[in-house]
Design an enzyme around this catalytic site. Sequence first.
Site, PDB file in Angstrom:
ATOM      1  N   THR A  72      72.620  61.470  15.785  1.00  0.00           N
ATOM      2  CA  THR A  72      72.907  60.085  16.114  1.00  0.00           C
ATOM      3  C   THR A  72      74.037  59.556  15.251  1.00  0.00           C
ATOM      4  OG1 THR A  72      70.608  59.749  16.711  1.00  0.00           O
ATOM      5  CG2 THR A  72      71.873  57.774  16.197  1.00  0.00           C
ATOM      6  N   ARG A  88      63.185  62.249  30.109  1.00  0.00           N
ATOM      7  CA  ARG A  88      62.926  61.645  28.799  1.00  0.00           C
ATOM      8  C   ARG A  88      64.042  60.670  28.442  1.00  0.00           C
ATOM      9  NH1 ARG A  88      64.851  61.930  23.680  1.00  0.00           N
ATOM     10  NH2 ARG A  88      63.394  61.601  21.979  1.00  0.00           N
ATOM     11  N   ILE A  89      63.651  59.501  27.991  1.00  0.00           N
ATOM     12  CA  ILE A  89      64.603  58.512  27.482  1.00  0.00           C
ATOM     13  C   ILE A  89      64.276  58.313  26.023  1.00  0.00           C
ATOM     14  CG2 ILE A  89      65.353  56.116  27.605  1.00  0.00           C
ATOM     15  CD1 ILE A  89      64.775  56.228  30.593  1.00  0.00           C
ATOM     16  N   GLY A  90      65.264  58.446  25.184  1.00  0.00           N
ATOM     17  CA  GLY A  90      65.064  58.297  23.743  1.00  0.00           C
ATOM     18  C   GLY A  90      65.134  56.855  23.299  1.00  0.00           C
ATOM     19  N   ASP A  91      65.163  56.669  21.996  1.00  0.00           N
ATOM     20  CA  ASP A  91      65.149  55.331  21.417  1.00  0.00           C
ATOM     21  C   ASP A  91      66.488  54.627  21.480  1.00  0.00           C
ATOM     22  OD1 ASP A  91      66.296  55.788  18.247  1.00  0.00           O
ATOM     23  OD2 ASP A  91      65.600  57.523  19.350  1.00  0.00           O
ATOM     24  N   THR A 107      68.053  56.115  13.571  1.00  0.00           N
ATOM     25  CA  THR A 107      68.060  57.503  13.993  1.00  0.00           C
ATOM     26  C   THR A 107      66.692  58.094  13.690  1.00  0.00           C
ATOM     27  OG1 THR A 107      69.188  59.641  13.814  1.00  0.00           O
ATOM     28  CG2 THR A 107      68.935  58.379  11.774  1.00  0.00           C
ATOM     29  N   GLY A 144      62.784  60.013  18.484  1.00  0.00           N
ATOM     30  CA  GLY A 144      62.824  58.904  19.426  1.00  0.00           C
ATOM     31  C   GLY A 144      61.480  58.303  19.780  1.00  0.00           C
TER      32      GLY A 144
END
Length: 161
Positions: free
Chosen positions: A28, A56-59, A78, A81
């Site tokens: 990140t 999947r969707i991260g943070d 960072t 997620g």
Amino acid sequence: MLDYTQPTKGQSPQETPPPTDGNSRIGTVGCVAVDSAGSLAAATSTGGYPNKMIGRIGDTPIVGAGTYANTLCAVSVTGRGEQVIRHTVARDVAALMEHLGLPLREAAARVVASAPRGSAGLVAVSAEGEVCMVYNTPGMFRACITENGHTEVGIWADTGL
């Protein structure tokens, strides 16, 4: 699942061989800024997550989890997620400042300490220009520069930021 750090069928191999230590060398990139009027901004770009589940969707794209800015602070996060999302790390720093009146460094330290060990790190700046970089991992690539010319660069915990 697909490992996006490795060449796929039909692609030429990387010029340098992939690392053998399991570290794909992606990560990140986060940035926080405050201008002379005290306006704040945060930006976060994910390095990706190899072999992630489809969909999947991260943070990073979730405001309040991986990125947040209001009139009190700007935060870029960072880490893992799913944990960053569950703990709404970026927003919680601002919430502690807003509702408990905590200074940025204390709010950030409290939020990161409450996340599972090894799961989060952040860079943050307050409207007054206070900068902090907190993490609960062995290290976090980080740097800052202030308007008066102070610079700080670090990876491991022994650098004091």
